[in-house]
Enzyme design. Structure first.
Site, mmCIF file in Angstrom:
data_model
loop_
_atom_site.group_PDB
_atom_site.id
_atom_site.type_symbol
_atom_site.label_atom_id
_atom_site.label_comp_id
_atom_site.label_asym_id
_atom_site.label_seq_id
_atom_site.Cartn_x
_atom_site.Cartn_y
_atom_site.Cartn_z
ATOM 1 N N GLY A 47 50.206 43.649 38.568
ATOM 2 C CA GLY A 47 49.595 44.974 38.639
ATOM 3 C C GLY A 47 48.420 44.980 39.587
ATOM 4 C CD GLN A 52 42.611 44.807 40.969
ATOM 5 O OE1 GLN A 52 43.625 45.370 40.612
ATOM 6 N NE2 GLN A 52 42.419 43.507 40.812
ATOM 7 C CB CYS A 90 41.484 40.141 36.830
ATOM 8 S SG CYS A 90 41.156 41.550 37.895
ATOM 9 C CG LEU A 91 45.340 39.876 41.825
ATOM 10 C CD1 LEU A 91 46.004 41.028 42.565
ATOM 11 C CD2 LEU A 91 45.773 38.545 42.391
ATOM 12 C CG HIS A 132 44.099 44.129 33.626
ATOM 13 N ND1 HIS A 132 43.503 42.924 33.317
ATOM 14 C CD2 HIS A 132 43.891 44.314 34.963
ATOM 15 C CE1 HIS A 132 42.951 42.416 34.420
ATOM 16 N NE2 HIS A 132 43.181 43.235 35.433
ATOM 17 C CD GLU A 133 46.319 46.429 36.983
ATOM 18 O OE1 GLU A 133 45.295 46.659 37.668
ATOM 19 O OE2 GLU A 133 46.796 45.285 36.862
ATOM 20 C CG HIS A 136 40.962 47.027 37.556
ATOM 21 N ND1 HIS A 136 39.903 46.256 37.962
ATOM 22 C CD2 HIS A 136 41.983 46.155 37.342
ATOM 23 C CE1 HIS A 136 40.266 44.973 37.987
ATOM 24 N NE2 HIS A 136 41.528 44.878 37.608
#
Ligand code: NI
Length: 162
Positions: A47, A52, A90-91, A132-133, A136
């Site tokens: 995702g 991001q 997480c990236l 999670h997304e 963000h």
């Protein structure tokens, strides 16, 4: 389409609240295309949220292994059910993963890239990825949900990057 560099902590863009998309036009379609390409540019990513890649708009993409990609505009969690412990990475927080609590299942509504309203009932990894997304988009990172720093660990390569 292009692969964008992914913003990492402590980049302040990750802590800002994203704006709702008012009009789904070509620029939003291009953003989604670029986000999908960025997500797919390395294995294990499931995702990505627009902040991001430095864009403060309420857009997320999800790419579950073996399933069709999902792009959601103005996604909202309308219901959370249950609780479970998960392992999450997480990236934007490279090198670490943590143990946190997420909902057992969620219901999410939003719009697809054509502007059509869609509703998703999700469990397990998909529910986790959606929470999670969407976090963000509100400037929230999974590390904010850690009960203590004992729950944060150095990464192992096989952990999913959301
Ligand atoms: Ni993330």
């Amino acid at each position: 389409m292009a692969v964008f560099p992914v913003r990492v902590v402590p980049d302040p863009v990750l802590r800002q609240k994203s704006k709702r998309v008012r009009l789904i036009d070509g620029s939003i379609q291009r953003l989604i295309g670029n986000m999908l390409e960025t997500m797919h540019s390395a294995p294990g990513r499931v995702g990505l949220a627009a902040p991001q890649v430095g864009t403060l708009l309420r857009v997320i993409v999800i790419g579950m292994p073996g399933e069709e990609d999902i792009a959601l505009i103005n996604p909202e969690i309308v219901r959370r059910t249950g609780e479970r412990s998960v392992t999450e990475g997480c990236l934007s927080v490279p090198g670490y993963f943590g143990e946190i609590k997420r909902a057992q299942s969620v219901r999410v509504k939003g719009r697809d890239p054509s502007g059509k309203e869609i509703r998703i009932k999700a469990e397990e990894l998909l529910a986790q990825a959606l929470e999670h997304e969407i976090d963000h988009l509100n400037g929230v990172l999974y590390i904010d949900h850690l009960e203590s720093m004992d729950k944060l660990h150095k990464i192992e390569p096989e952990i999913a990057q959301l």
